[in-house]
Design an enzyme around this catalytic site. Structure first.
Site, PDB file in Angstrom:
ATOM      1  CD  GLU A 233       2.874  -1.381   3.322  1.00  0.00           C
ATOM      2  OE1 GLU A 233       2.484  -0.720   2.345  1.00  0.00           O
ATOM      3  OE2 GLU A 233       2.374  -2.452   3.650  1.00  0.00           O
TER       4      GLU A 233
ATOM      5  CB  CYS B 130      -0.901   0.012   1.228  1.00  0.00           C
ATOM      6  SG  CYS B 130      -2.059  -1.342   1.266  1.00  0.00           S
TER       7      CYS B 130
END
Lengths: 799, 317
Positions: free
Chosen positions: A444, A442
């Site tokens: 990171e 997502c």
């Protein structure tokens, strides 16, 4: 002439047809890998775990179904057909055994399952893996420690993600390993190492098992590619359309080169990445496998082909479209319960463009714009697109970002370089490496091919500690003592004492997250080695170590994912103001109202709900969000994972919905069972002072401390950004957010009415996309609860 | 002390993007010299008295407001109906505080320049990246011209230096205008109708003063603190059966063409009629007497726009 003027304005006809066919596909379960693994494991049980895994991977490649779609130019799927998810009974099979008879009809993310496959699962696969899976082993360990009530039973600390699915969360080393050596090169190096390792030396013998598994994995991948060559040539032989015949022959030609050897041109480069994306699943089913900075490491091939005349921009773009399209055909099957956390069939493949290069200079190039333009025109949910921003990013790039946002697809995720780099430096990366970060899953930040980090093994929330303080440790939902005893309410005669008690509860929850994380990591390390993934991470082969054993150049995390920062800030402020400052109610009264979910306590409910809220640029409230980030960062850092200290993450995925289900009412006025606030975003519908105020609140919370990612969802009316003036304002918003030190931001550019209508008439909105959390999904494929949550984020207040 | 001036403000809206360049904060001033039948902010009409808004749908008939208002007795619950005697309401806020259902709201607030400025300047970074700033609206800010001037002056001080705009009916004495002009970058002024009688019938006042002021504005050379001259945008709210005819548009275009000697007119903006404010009338216990016909068609908009274009006036809609 700018490259942007040369790019296509709409989808090419080929892709238009592929896209149309896509929305008729029903996701399904493929059992081929599970079956292959079962056959080998049954024959060879007792073989060293790593070697056995290698043999299983090889056999899965040997028997994998081959699929070449009707018009596609970039090819390969692990499940034998589009949106067919493979399964890993070696990791977890119990959920599937439970759901096997109704998985095609379940409420969240249903999957088709062929009748004969259902039979094989029941008769051969499930019985063999009984007692052997990662899931069962983890469960038994937690049971021995008395931690089931805190985890599997209550979900206060949710551990499902890595007990019922593979490790994953990988940015494979496409640029630094696969593009340099190919699988043949990796195998060659493993064989060289094997030739000198001595079984009689204690430090060395274990490496032999690992490297043998690496060799088997590489052989499997090379074999699988050869099977694609054969299949393409077979199809070409009988193809009557001369154009398609030529295309099939070209596909065969590409597979003769990659992934065995490094790519030599643009098309081979894209096919090689895609082969990795599709086939790493043969090792285990996972999520988050992210191709990283494609615009950077594929650019030399693009430039070479354009300059030599081998490709026109138009041809390159069609290949790019075909490449991006394929990401939509991967799937990540999960249990019905876990699907609530990760709703929408999402395989979490993130592609990142733009940003600075290793030397800190802006790295935007023609391919950056091409990928952005293709994503915008393709209008499909994968790959998740991330655009990196930094102070020196060119004006045209900002405009291009606003252009994609206003298309209303929920992406790109906009990631601030300065913040991500600071976060990665704090984890020990060199400056050059930190600047070269990708985005995994997502949001990171992670260095491809060199850094390994599970985004999370546990999920928890910042609302439950308030419940524990009010009940002296009792979990209202399960009626069990799950928190620590922080004392009776009478003992909190000052706000500071109350606040300290909440933090005490958080520390306790973090400790349990820490223990669970290590426990799960160890089970993976011992029972679920990852030789194929490790082959694509520096320095696993050199050290002869699996990445679960610390073979990677950089080991980080995992993160503890904490949802509900806004709920914490709002609750803390409400208690401070109502109970201790204004003395309108007592703590006992508040506790009683919370116990009854405010039923029968309308005055208290109103006080709580109308107390100032995070997300409105009110310093006194926002302070608590910032304070929480500092506190959580410091506390989590103290906890050790198996290979590195744990990290803070506020990346909620869609866990804010299930995490809210087992949580009672809060001082913020949030009712029992309702979704909790997502990521670092303000609570749904409470940021009533406009987007600018919300952005200031969020960006003020020192978000770099979320070294494992954070998440801020903004819902914006599409009318506001549809005009050139609107897009300019959007750029201004992004630039201000960047100046304020914001880490990450993403936009849902969609009208509430559209979503309501889509709930009523899903058939009309099959391709409507929304931002869920760190990803976009098709709205009509989401669970009802999550749909409602997304709608509530757009809600205005009563007036 | 100028700082002691208080203003009656009924809303401060951040991230406003339709009221001047860039990202802006819109400050709503109470009080308006006009009373247009289609007004979408009726809570801002009265210059002083706070308007009590009541949302029937949220009321549970619990009677807490009745109790809280025992001195004024403005709230009554009769046969399961919540009645409000508006004339008895003094805007003390005690019913709003007592209501557990958030069914009552009192819009306006007395604020100092410092208070307003502090809220406005919270978004400075957004003004910087967007070229935005503050817009005074309402109601009509020129009804509180001293307060408005003070606020705008502060917005132009060296530590702030943000773009300033005003949205006004224009219907105040030129003296009031002069107070704010030195600190103003942009003025939105409405021309509702060119005909005196019609204007009076639908807005309560005739248009003489408005047109005179527009003439003066268009011939005002430069303001004192801003480097460039003030820009003027003329807004025409297009109200069905009132001003959507070609003749009125033609008169308006001729008037503007004739008087725009300094070329300070940026453009004419056509705003089609909308009914977003209707709900508020119910909440305020007022009847809504807006136009019967609700829709201004695209054709009408185009037709009127064309007239301005023919007079070489830029028009947006």
């Amino acid at each position: 002439m700018s490259i942007r003027d040369k790019l296509s304005k709409k989808l090419p006809a080929r892709l238009e047809r592929m896209r149309e066919a896509y929305f008729k596909i029903k996701p399904s379960i493929s059992i081929h890998r599970a079956h292959a693994f079962t056959r080998v494991a049954r024959e060879e049980w007792g073989t060293n775990t790593k070697v056995l895994k290698g043999k299983c991977i090889y056999h899965a490649c040997e028997t994998a179904p081959i699929y070449i779609g009707k018009e596609e130019l970039i090819v390969g799927l692990s499940g034998g057909k589009p949106r067919a998810g493979i399964i890993s009974p070696d990791v977890s099979w119990r959920w599937l055994a439970k759901e096997v008879d109704y998985i095609d009809r379940r409420k969240v993310d249903p999957y088709e399952l062929a009748e004969e496959d259902r039979k094989i699962l029941k008769e051969e696969i499930f019985p063999f893996w009984k007692g052997k899976s990662v899931d069962e082993i983890c469960y038994k360990h937690l049971e021995e420690l008395g931690l089931l009530s805190m985890t599997f039973e209550s979900g206060v600390v949710d551990c499902e993600v890595k007990t019922t699915s593979g490790g994953g969360d990988l940015c494979p080393g496409y640029p630094n390993i696969l593009f340099k050596k190919g699988f043949a090169g990796i195998k060659k190096r493993a064989l060289e190492r094997l030739a000198i390792l001595r079984p009689e030396v204690r430090e060395e013998y274990d490496q032999i098992f690992f490297l043998k598994a690496v060799v088997l994995s590489c052989d499997g991948m090379i074999l699988l590619a050869k099977r694609y060559v054969d299949a393409a040539l077979e199809m070409a032989k009988v193809e009557s359309d001369p154009q398609r015949k030529k295309e099939l022959e070209d596909i065969a030609k590409v597979f003769q080169r990659v992934p065995e050897h490094p790519p030599t041109n643009f098309r081979e480069a894209l096919q090689m990445i895609w082969f990795g994306q599709a086939m790493l699943y043969q090792e285990e089913i996972t999520a988050g496998t992210s191709p990283g900075r494609v615009d950077q490491y594929v650019y030399p091939f693009y430039k070479q082909d354009i300059e030599s005349g081998a490709l026109t921009v138009e041809e390159a773009e069609e290949l790019m479209y075909c490449f991006l399209y394929k990401f939509n055909e991967n799937a990540w099957p999960l249990s019905e319960f876990a699907s609530k956390y990760f709703s929408g069939y999402m395989p979490y493949q993130n592609m990142v463009v733009g940003g600075v290069d290793e030397n800190g200079r802006d790295a935007v190039n023609d391919l950056t714009y091409m990928i952005m333009n293709c994503s915008k025109n393709l209008r499909m949910f994968q790959p998740s697109l991330t655009t990196r921003i930094h102070a020196e990013a060119p004006a045209e790039y900002w405009e291009a970002i606003a252009d994609v946002i206003s298309a209303g697809l929920g992406f790109p995720n906009v990631q601030t370089d300065e913040v991500a780099i600071e976060a990665l430096l704090s984890l020990g990366l060199t400056l050059r490496d930190a600047r070269n970060y990708s985005i995994m899953g997502c949001t990171e930040p992670q260095l491809a091919g060199k850094q390994v980090r599970w985004a999370s093994a546990t999920y928890t929330n910042f609302g439950i500690p308030f419940e524990f303080v009010m009940t002296n440790g009792m979990h209202r939902f399960t009626k069990k003592k799950l928190g620590v005893e922080t004392g009776s309410l009478e003992s909190f005669d000052t706000f500071e004492k109350f606040e300290a008690a909440v933090k005490e509860q958080i520390k306790h929850i973090f400790k349990i997250c820490g223990v669970c994380t290590i426990l799960i990591q160890k089970v993976h390390q011992q029972h679920q080695p990852k030789p194929l993934g490790s082959a694509l991470i520096d320095d696993c082969v050199e050290r002869g170590k699996d990445y679960m054993e610390g073979g990677a150049h950089y080991n980080s995390g995992p993160g503890i994912v904490c949802v509900g920062t806004a709920e914490y800030a709002n609750s803390m402020y409400a208690v401070k103001k109502l109970v201790y400052e204004d003395k309108k109610i007592t703590l006992q009264q508040l506790a009683k109202a919370m116990e009854h979910d405010f039923e029968g306590f309308p005055e208290i409910y109103k006080m709580c709900i109308t107390a100032p809220k995070y997300g409105n640029d009110i310093e006194a409230v926002d302070f608590f969000a910032k304070d929480l980030m500092n506190f959580a960062y410091e506390e989590i850092k103290k906890l050790d994972g198996l290979l590195a200290p744990l990290e803070l993450s506020t990346l909620s995925v869609s866990s804010n919905v299930p995490q809210g289900e087992a949580l009672g009412a809060l001082p913020s006025g949030r009712r029992a069972g309702k979704p909790i606030s997502d990521g670092i975003s303000p609570t749904q519908g409470t940021d009533v002072n406009g987007i600018t105020a919300a952005i200031k609140s969020v960006d003020g919370a020192e978000l770099w401390k979320n070294t494992d990612g954070t998440l801020y969802n903004v819902t914006i009316n599409p009318d506001l950004v549809s005009t050139p003036q609107g897009k300019a304002n959007l750029v201004a918003l992004l630039k201000a957010h960047h100046k304020l030190g914001g880490a990450q931001i993403q936009f849902n550019c969609i009208k509430r009415e559209t979503l309501l209508d889509a709930q009523k008439h899903p058939e009309k909105y099959r391709s409507l996309m929304v931002r869920v959390a760190g990803y976009s999904a098709y709205f009509t494929e989401l669970a009802k609860e999550l749909q409602d949550d997304i709608i509530s984020r757009t809600e205005q207040t009563k007036f | 002390m100028k700082d002691s001036i208080k203003g009656n403000i009924f809303n401060i809206q951040k991230f406003s993007v339709h009221d001047g360049p860039g990202i802006r904060t819109l400050v709503f001033f109470k009080g308006c010299p006009l009373s247009c039948i289609w007004c979408s902010n009726p809570e801002g009409l009265d210059p002083i008295k706070p308007a009590l808004q009541f949302s029937k749908d949220y009321c549970s008939l619990c009677g807490r407001c009745v109790h809280a208002c025992s001195k004024q007795n403005a709230h009554k619950i009769v046969e399961n109906e919540h009645q409000i005697e508006r004339k008895d309401c003094i805007g003390c806020n005690s019913c709003v505080e007592a209501c557990p259902n958030i069914a009552l709201k009192l819009a306006s607030k007395e604020m100092s320049v410092d208070e307003v400025l502090a809220l406005v300047m919270q978004d400075k970074v957004f003004y910087e990246t967007s070229g935005g700033g503050i817009t005074l609206g309402g109601g009509d800010p020129l009804m509180q011209a001293d307060f408005a001037a003070n606020l705008l002056m502060r917005c132009k001080q060296s530590e702030n230096k943000i773009n300033t705009a005003i949205e006004t009916s224009g219907c105040v004495s030129w003296k009031e205008w002069e107070k704010i002009l030195p600190y103003l970058d942009l003025a939105f002024v409405d021309i509702k109708h060119m005909d005196e009688e019609q204007h009076k019938k639908y807005t309560g006042v005739d248009n003489k003063r408005i047109l005179e002021n527009i003439c003066k504005l268009l011939s005002t050379k430069t303001s004192t603190t801003t480097s460039s001259s003030i820009s003027i945008i003329i807004r025409i709210p297009l109200i069905p059966d009132f001003n959507t005819d070609e003749e009125n548009a033609k008169k308006c275009a001729e008037f503007l063409q004739k008087h725009d000697v300094q070329k300070t007119l940026k453009y004419v903006e056509l705003l089609p009629y909308h009914e977003w404010g209707v709900m508020k009338y119910q909440q305020l216990g007022l009847s809504y007497n807006g136009p019967k016909e609700k829709i201004v068609t695209k054709e009408t908009m185009e037709k009127i726009a064309l007239i301005f274009k023919e007079h070489l006036i830029q028009v947006v809609y």
